[in-house]
Design an enzyme around this catalytic site. Sequence first.
Site, short mmCIF file in Angstrom:
data_model
loop_
_atom_site.label_atom_id
_atom_site.label_comp_id
_atom_site.label_asym_id
_atom_site.label_seq_id
_atom_site.Cartn_x
_atom_site.Cartn_y
_atom_site.Cartn_z
N ASP A 150 0.91 -1.09 0.08
CA ASP A 150 0.13 -0.05 -0.06
C ASP A 150 0.72 1.35 0.12
O ASP A 150 0.78 2.19 0.75
CB ASP A 150 -0.89 -0.08 1.29
N HIS A 193 -2.23 0.48 11.97
CA HIS A 193 -2.03 -0.78 11.73
C HIS A 193 -0.53 -1.32 11.44
O HIS A 193 0.28 -0.14 11.04
CB HIS A 193 -2.75 -1.53 10.37
N ASP A 293 -1.45 8.93 10.53
CA ASP A 293 -1.94 8.38 9.32
C ASP A 293 -3.42 7.58 9.93
O ASP A 293 -3.30 7.05 10.96
CB ASP A 293 -1.14 7.28 8.54
N GLU A 335 -4.23 13.08 10.26
CA GLU A 335 -4.79 12.75 9.01
C GLU A 335 -5.85 12.03 9.09
O GLU A 335 -5.95 10.88 9.53
CB GLU A 335 -3.78 11.73 8.17
N HIS A 404 -1.65 12.18 -2.41
CA HIS A 404 -1.23 10.70 -3.01
C HIS A 404 -2.53 9.86 -3.01
O HIS A 404 -2.56 8.82 -3.89
CB HIS A 404 -0.22 10.11 -2.26
C1 OTU Z 1 -4.23 6.72 4.64
O1 OTU Z 1 -5.38 7.01 3.76
C2 OTU Z 1 -3.40 6.86 3.47
O2 OTU Z 1 -3.08 8.26 3.16
C3 OTU Z 1 -3.49 5.82 2.62
O3 OTU Z 1 -2.33 6.26 1.46
C4 OTU Z 1 -3.31 4.55 2.89
O4 OTU Z 1 -3.79 3.71 1.89
C5 OTU Z 1 -4.31 4.24 4.18
O5 OTU Z 1 -4.40 5.55 5.16
C6 OTU Z 1 -3.88 3.16 5.07
O6 OTU Z 1 -2.66 3.38 5.51
O7 OTU Z 1 -8.12 6.22 5.87
O8 OTU Z 1 -7.99 8.56 7.18
O9 OTU Z 1 -9.73 6.80 0.56
O10 OTU Z 1 -7.87 8.68 1.78
O11 OTU Z 1 -7.31 5.41 2.78
C7 OTU Z 1 -7.72 8.51 5.90
C8 OTU Z 1 -8.27 6.49 0.49
C9 OTU Z 1 -7.55 7.35 5.12
C10 OTU Z 1 -7.52 7.34 1.62
C11 OTU Z 1 -7.63 6.60 3.29
C12 OTU Z 1 -6.81 7.47 3.97
#
Ligand code: OTU
Length: 647
Positions: A150, A193, A293, A335, A404
Amino acid sequence: MTEAGASAASLPPPRPERVAAARQAFVQALPTRRRLAGERRFDAAGATLVATLQSLYGNTDGFDDWLLALCGQLGQLGAHRPEPLSALDAKREAQPDWFVQQRMLGYSAYVDRFGGTLAGVAGRIDHLRALGVDYLHLLPFLRARAGDSDGGFAVASFEEVEPALGNMADLEQLTAKLREAGISLCADLVLNHVADDHAWAQAAMAGDAEKRAFFHLFPDRTLPDAYETTLGEVFPQAAPGNFSHVPALGVWVWTTFYPFQWDLNYAHPPVFAAMARAMLQLANRGVEVFRLDSAPFLWKRLGTACLNQPEVHTLLAALRACVALVAPAVLLKAEAIVPTEQVLAYFGEGALRGHECQLAYHSGLMSSAWAALAEGSAALPRQLLAQTPVPPAGSGWISYVRCHDDIVWSVLRPLVEARGEDFAQRIGRAAAFLEGRVAGSFARGAAFQAHDEHSVHGSNGMTASLVGLPDDPLAPIEPAALRRYALLHALALWVGAVPLLYMGDELGQPNLADPAEAARVARDGRWLQRPRLSAEALVLLAQQRGVPAATVGVLRALMSARRDPRWAAATAPTLVEHADPALLILRRGDDALGVFHFGHADLALDLATLGAGAGWSDAFSSGAAGGNAVRTLAPWATLWRFRSRGE
Ligand code: OTU
């Protein structure tokens, strides 16, 4: 799992003896020369640390011993903090809102696609400085899962750098070079995670009971099914559901994202201690900002969407308190890609106001701006900004045009539904426009994880492709496309404390079209916006030709206006009402006015009625013809006006 549900605002104060013991454990681990500062820091943040942790874990066996061990560990991390970083701590403690005052410009990039390796990123510092960047977010660079990871968000080790990108010594060298160049490094801290090949998951799979407790494991589908009734899905097509079967254990494991990303169980105190340690070790290597994240997902509660639970905020406040004790120069950035009214809580609410994250992504602004571009109306961003309170002092928004990930649409749901409108219909139309599925659309995006052409989830694409800039950097540039590019960046630069450019967008790079990467894009459409930084575009920029020269020109002009003292950095933008829904008009202090035209037709604007006619002049203008009184705004025009000096 506790059912405490203690909201941050109502944290019971800790017993003084407990705080005193924690203080002693912390201070004792510090070298003598750091004790005075350590005591002062503990007196400021220690009570919050103990209050938050006892609220989360006070009922677990051996809590007091665990707390003392944690505080001792924090003291050791403080003891190992290198001298230059310790100096930075002192400097920033003296001015906690330094990042607001500094009018930062951020830039977000994948290490491999931007510089090849961590060492290679140093070779890009000149490019960043020339743009005015002083904040660099590098997407995950720690050792990632073997195979699909990922994009590095499946972390296999918090103690090692991904071998293809370098090692910890390279990271320390890079942070030192960036610091020297005045650039703060932001790193992801993937809290929710770990990869299924992380040592904790491997130990759990081997039957280690202590490590099994790091995860949410279920012997059968009973509880997973019960949870599923109220859970959403992040990747409904590629990774449906929130639980994955682990044949080695004969159990189900909670996996919000891909099945190889195992959600951590923060009800288990050692998980908190391990992640706090991972964070502070990276801070001691020079990381200055952590992007937390997927923060909303950290706490699970049956019968809820398991997002934004009160304990998430308690946890983040506890992490912030750890930072305040050990590495106060460091900023935390949430985030939380959820509706804006829920993001505000990540700055800390009630008793924790100002004690959680200093920064948070303004994803509502980002998604609403794209919807506005498609709708030809500023209605959504206006509605959003009108109801968004100002972040607490010493905190601010990360604003951005693209990142991204996909443009997540669900964050707009409450805005649309508050007006009694059908979300899927209205936002579905905007998404279809950006995905080029509507006649007359200028955009070349793609749908992400939507079940069919009537459902709406996310949209992908690089800014250039979404606004209609050409794929060929030397092809003629449609002026309207460049105005759209300027409009969206101008809005991000106006609103945010730290606007964040996305790698390649500064050069107007189009969607990834490399046939060698087609399979990757097919598996996860977000790779559409992950092309390598184009060597050709950099050459064109140096020669001042083509799309890169045009887009960088826009950004430089905006940045130079934003650095003007009349653009009040510490003052939140305020909305100016206007009868025409195509216009978004914002003030920034008394001397700066920004006009953002989302309409698809020409529009006349009387600057005098806005109090920005005589005695004011343009600070940035794109598509706004006419004199100092009345302007004709072309579709997607931007106009920044400042009061003339001495008026
Ligand atoms: C984040 O994203 C990251 O920016 C993604 O690149 C990862 O895939 C994800 O976590 C898992 O680590 O859940 O709270 O709709 O906006 O997955 C934000 C897609 C997240 C992303 C969502 C996001």
